[in-house]
Write a protein that holds these residues in place. Sequence first.
Motif, PDB file in Angstrom:
ATOM      1  N   LYS A 272       0.763  -1.226  -0.144  1.00 32.79           N
ATOM      2  CA  LYS A 272       0.065   0.032   0.025  1.00 32.79           C
ATOM      3  C   LYS A 272       0.875   1.363  -0.020  1.00 32.79           C
ATOM      4  O   LYS A 272       2.170   1.212   0.361  1.00 32.79           O
ATOM      5  CB  LYS A 272      -0.933  -0.061   1.218  1.00 32.79           C
ATOM      6  CG  LYS A 272      -2.164  -1.167   1.125  1.00 32.79           C
ATOM      7  CD  LYS A 272      -2.773  -0.831   2.433  1.00 32.79           C
ATOM      8  CE  LYS A 272      -4.024  -2.012   2.345  1.00 32.79           C
ATOM      9  NZ  LYS A 272      -5.050  -1.866   3.406  1.00 32.79           N
ATOM     10  N   GLU A 273       0.145   2.297  -0.428  1.00 39.58           N
ATOM     11  CA  GLU A 273       0.937   3.622  -0.164  1.00 39.58           C
ATOM     12  C   GLU A 273       1.075   4.354   1.198  1.00 39.58           C
ATOM     13  O   GLU A 273       0.127   3.916   1.912  1.00 39.58           O
ATOM     14  CB  GLU A 273       0.204   4.500  -1.274  1.00 39.58           C
ATOM     15  CG  GLU A 273       0.329   4.447  -2.788  1.00 39.58           C
ATOM     16  CD  GLU A 273      -0.108   5.485  -3.518  1.00 39.58           C
ATOM     17  OE1 GLU A 273       0.014   5.479  -4.712  1.00 39.58           O
ATOM     18  OE2 GLU A 273      -0.720   6.474  -3.024  1.00 39.58           O
ATOM     19  N   ARG A 274       2.142   5.050   1.257  1.00 38.78           N
ATOM     20  CA  ARG A 274       2.446   5.718   2.553  1.00 38.78           C
ATOM     21  C   ARG A 274       0.880   6.478   2.980  1.00 38.78           C
ATOM     22  O   ARG A 274       0.622   7.230   1.785  1.00 38.78           O
ATOM     23  CB  ARG A 274       3.233   6.567   2.745  1.00 38.78           C
ATOM     24  CG  ARG A 274       3.820   7.236   4.033  1.00 38.78           C
ATOM     25  CD  ARG A 274       4.993   7.888   3.761  1.00 38.78           C
ATOM     26  NE  ARG A 274       4.734   8.942   2.921  1.00 38.78           N
ATOM     27  CZ  ARG A 274       5.716   9.738   2.355  1.00 38.78           C
ATOM     28  NH1 ARG A 274       7.033   9.253   2.367  1.00 38.78           N
ATOM     29  NH2 ARG A 274       5.392  10.722   1.366  1.00 38.78           N
ATOM     30  N   GLU A 275       0.529   6.526   4.094  1.00 39.34           N
ATOM     31  CA  GLU A 275      -0.681   7.178   4.538  1.00 39.34           C
ATOM     32  C   GLU A 275      -0.407   8.115   5.479  1.00 39.34           C
ATOM     33  O   GLU A 275       0.224   7.578   6.574  1.00 39.34           O
ATOM     34  CB  GLU A 275      -1.706   6.162   4.621  1.00 39.34           C
ATOM     35  CG  GLU A 275      -2.662   6.479   5.724  1.00 39.34           C
ATOM     36  CD  GLU A 275      -3.642   5.514   6.057  1.00 39.34           C
ATOM     37  OE1 GLU A 275      -4.972   5.566   6.040  1.00 39.34           O
ATOM     38  OE2 GLU A 275      -3.099   4.119   6.291  1.00 39.34           O
ATOM     39  N   GLY A 276      -0.791   9.234   5.407  1.00 42.76           N
ATOM     40  CA  GLY A 276      -0.513  10.285   6.532  1.00 42.76           C
ATOM     41  C   GLY A 276      -1.860  10.200   7.550  1.00 42.76           C
ATOM     42  O   GLY A 276      -3.065   9.846   7.371  1.00 42.76           O
ATOM     43  N   LEU A 277      -1.503  10.010   9.072  1.00 46.46           N
ATOM     44  CA  LEU A 277      -2.411   9.824   9.763  1.00 46.46           C
ATOM     45  C   LEU A 277      -2.733  10.852  10.831  1.00 46.46           C
ATOM     46  O   LEU A 277      -3.894  11.178  11.122  1.00 46.46           O
ATOM     47  CB  LEU A 277      -1.640   8.832  11.020  1.00 46.46           C
ATOM     48  CG  LEU A 277      -1.292   7.355  10.306  1.00 46.46           C
ATOM     49  CD1 LEU A 277      -0.723   6.653  11.297  1.00 46.46           C
ATOM     50  CD2 LEU A 277      -2.346   6.867   9.772  1.00 46.46           C
ATOM     51  N   SER A 278      -1.920  11.892  11.355  1.00 48.98           N
ATOM     52  CA  SER A 278      -2.129  12.864  12.336  1.00 48.98           C
ATOM     53  C   SER A 278      -0.767  13.701  12.317  1.00 48.98           C
ATOM     54  O   SER A 278       0.547  13.482  12.064  1.00 48.98           O
ATOM     55  CB  SER A 278      -2.432  12.343  13.447  1.00 48.98           C
ATOM     56  OG  SER A 278      -2.686  13.274  14.561  1.00 48.98           O
ATOM     57  N   CYS A 279      -0.913  15.028  12.657  1.00 48.89           N
ATOM     58  CA  CYS A 279       0.233  15.743  12.799  1.00 48.89           C
ATOM     59  C   CYS A 279       0.045  16.888  13.609  1.00 48.89           C
ATOM     60  O   CYS A 279      -1.284  17.092  14.366  1.00 48.89           O
ATOM     61  CB  CYS A 279       0.525  16.600  11.383  1.00 48.89           C
ATOM     62  SG  CYS A 279      -0.659  17.229  10.582  1.00 48.89           S
ATOM     63  N   ILE A 280       0.924  17.405  14.561  1.00 43.17           N
ATOM     64  CA  ILE A 280       0.898  18.721  15.626  1.00 43.17           C
ATOM     65  C   ILE A 280       1.504  19.622  15.363  1.00 43.17           C
ATOM     66  O   ILE A 280       3.040  19.480  15.006  1.00 43.17           O
ATOM     67  CB  ILE A 280       1.033  17.829  16.948  1.00 43.17           C
ATOM     68  CG1 ILE A 280       0.574  18.832  17.953  1.00 43.17           C
ATOM     69  CG2 ILE A 280       2.323  17.210  17.062  1.00 43.17           C
ATOM     70  CD1 ILE A 280       0.354  17.963  19.318  1.00 43.17           C
ATOM     71  N   LYS A 281       1.298  20.838  15.454  1.00 38.69           N
ATOM     72  CA  LYS A 281       2.157  22.005  15.176  1.00 38.69           C
ATOM     73  C   LYS A 281       2.923  22.360  16.543  1.00 38.69           C
ATOM     74  O   LYS A 281       2.548  22.031  17.797  1.00 38.69           O
ATOM     75  CB  LYS A 281       1.469  23.363  15.053  1.00 38.69           C
ATOM     76  CG  LYS A 281       0.739  23.374  13.719  1.00 38.69           C
ATOM     77  CD  LYS A 281      -0.016  24.639  13.569  1.00 38.69           C
ATOM     78  CE  LYS A 281      -0.604  24.892  11.909  1.00 38.69           C
ATOM     79  NZ  LYS A 281      -1.439  25.972  11.963  1.00 38.69           N
ATOM     80  N   LEU A 282       4.263  22.366  16.571  1.00 41.56           N
ATOM     81  CA  LEU A 282       5.217  22.464  17.834  1.00 41.56           C
ATOM     82  C   LEU A 282       4.845  23.631  18.718  1.00 41.56           C
ATOM     83  O   LEU A 282       5.027  23.860  19.777  1.00 41.56           O
ATOM     84  CB  LEU A 282       6.453  22.300  17.405  1.00 41.56           C
ATOM     85  CG  LEU A 282       7.140  20.859  16.793  1.00 41.56           C
ATOM     86  CD1 LEU A 282       8.566  20.847  16.530  1.00 41.56           C
ATOM     87  CD2 LEU A 282       6.504  19.837  17.802  1.00 41.56           C
ATOM     88  N   ALA A 283       4.430  24.888  17.583  1.00 38.96           N
ATOM     89  CA  ALA A 283       4.202  26.126  18.111  1.00 38.96           C
ATOM     90  C   ALA A 283       2.967  26.069  19.316  1.00 38.96           C
ATOM     91  O   ALA A 283       3.084  26.749  20.114  1.00 38.96           O
ATOM     92  CB  ALA A 283       4.025  26.961  17.174  1.00 38.96           C
ATOM     93  N   ASP A 284       2.021  25.476  18.594  1.00 39.60           N
ATOM     94  CA  ASP A 284       0.669  25.974  19.575  1.00 39.60           C
ATOM     95  C   ASP A 284      -0.031  24.558  19.718  1.00 39.60           C
ATOM     96  O   ASP A 284      -1.024  24.815  20.335  1.00 39.60           O
ATOM     97  CB  ASP A 284      -0.227  26.982  19.109  1.00 39.60           C
ATOM     98  CG  ASP A 284      -0.605  26.500  17.454  1.00 39.60           C
ATOM     99  OD1 ASP A 284      -1.378  27.252  16.871  1.00 39.60           O
ATOM    100  OD2 ASP A 284      -0.370  25.369  17.029  1.00 39.60           O
ATOM    101  N   GLY A 285       0.405  23.485  19.251  1.00 39.38           N
ATOM    102  CA  GLY A 285      -0.344  22.226  19.603  1.00 39.38           C
ATOM    103  C   GLY A 285      -1.659  21.873  18.884  1.00 39.38           C
ATOM    104  O   GLY A 285      -2.463  21.018  18.850  1.00 39.38           O
ATOM    105  N   THR A 286      -1.729  22.724  17.404  1.00 38.96           N
ATOM    106  CA  THR A 286      -2.736  22.622  16.683  1.00 38.96           C
ATOM    107  C   THR A 286      -2.637  21.016  16.008  1.00 38.96           C
ATOM    108  O   THR A 286      -1.458  20.654  15.678  1.00 38.96           O
ATOM    109  CB  THR A 286      -2.935  23.566  15.646  1.00 38.96           C
ATOM    110  OG1 THR A 286      -2.971  24.790  16.043  1.00 38.96           O
ATOM    111  CG2 THR A 286      -3.937  23.156  14.703  1.00 38.96           C
TER     112      THR A 286
END
Length: 132
Positions: free
Chosen positions: A43-57
């Motif tokens: 399968k192709e690589r899949e993005g799951l989740s991310c977080i901004k280091l500055a404000d936690g968004t």
Amino acid sequence: QVQLVESGGGLVQPGRSLRLACAYSGVTFDFYAVGWFRQAPGKEREGLSCIKLADGTTLYADAVKGRFTISKDSARNMVYLQMDNLKSEDTAVYYCAADFAFSLFSAVAGTTKDLSPSYSSWGQGIQVTVSS
């Protein structure tokens, strides 16, 4: 130079939980984010989740929304992915990555396929196997 190291993978039964950790270093820009991706065999690589280091968004892909939770500990330069109610289809190699926030969020949202070629960094990956 940004470096990332994943830990916490392994074998877990369906319905159980696992927490992945990503230790990052060398991040000098406030507008960076750290995210989690996975790739299952064939399968192709899949993005799951991310977080901004500055404000936690945070941002989650639909496939994991409600089951996975991303968090950060800026004092320790750590980003975590709490994975609950794991399913067999969650079996994959999991990677953490760092990039400019707009690039990482676009990749997790699926609007772009790749991270920025000059500013992104990847961990070595860690296996998660969900099986009874």
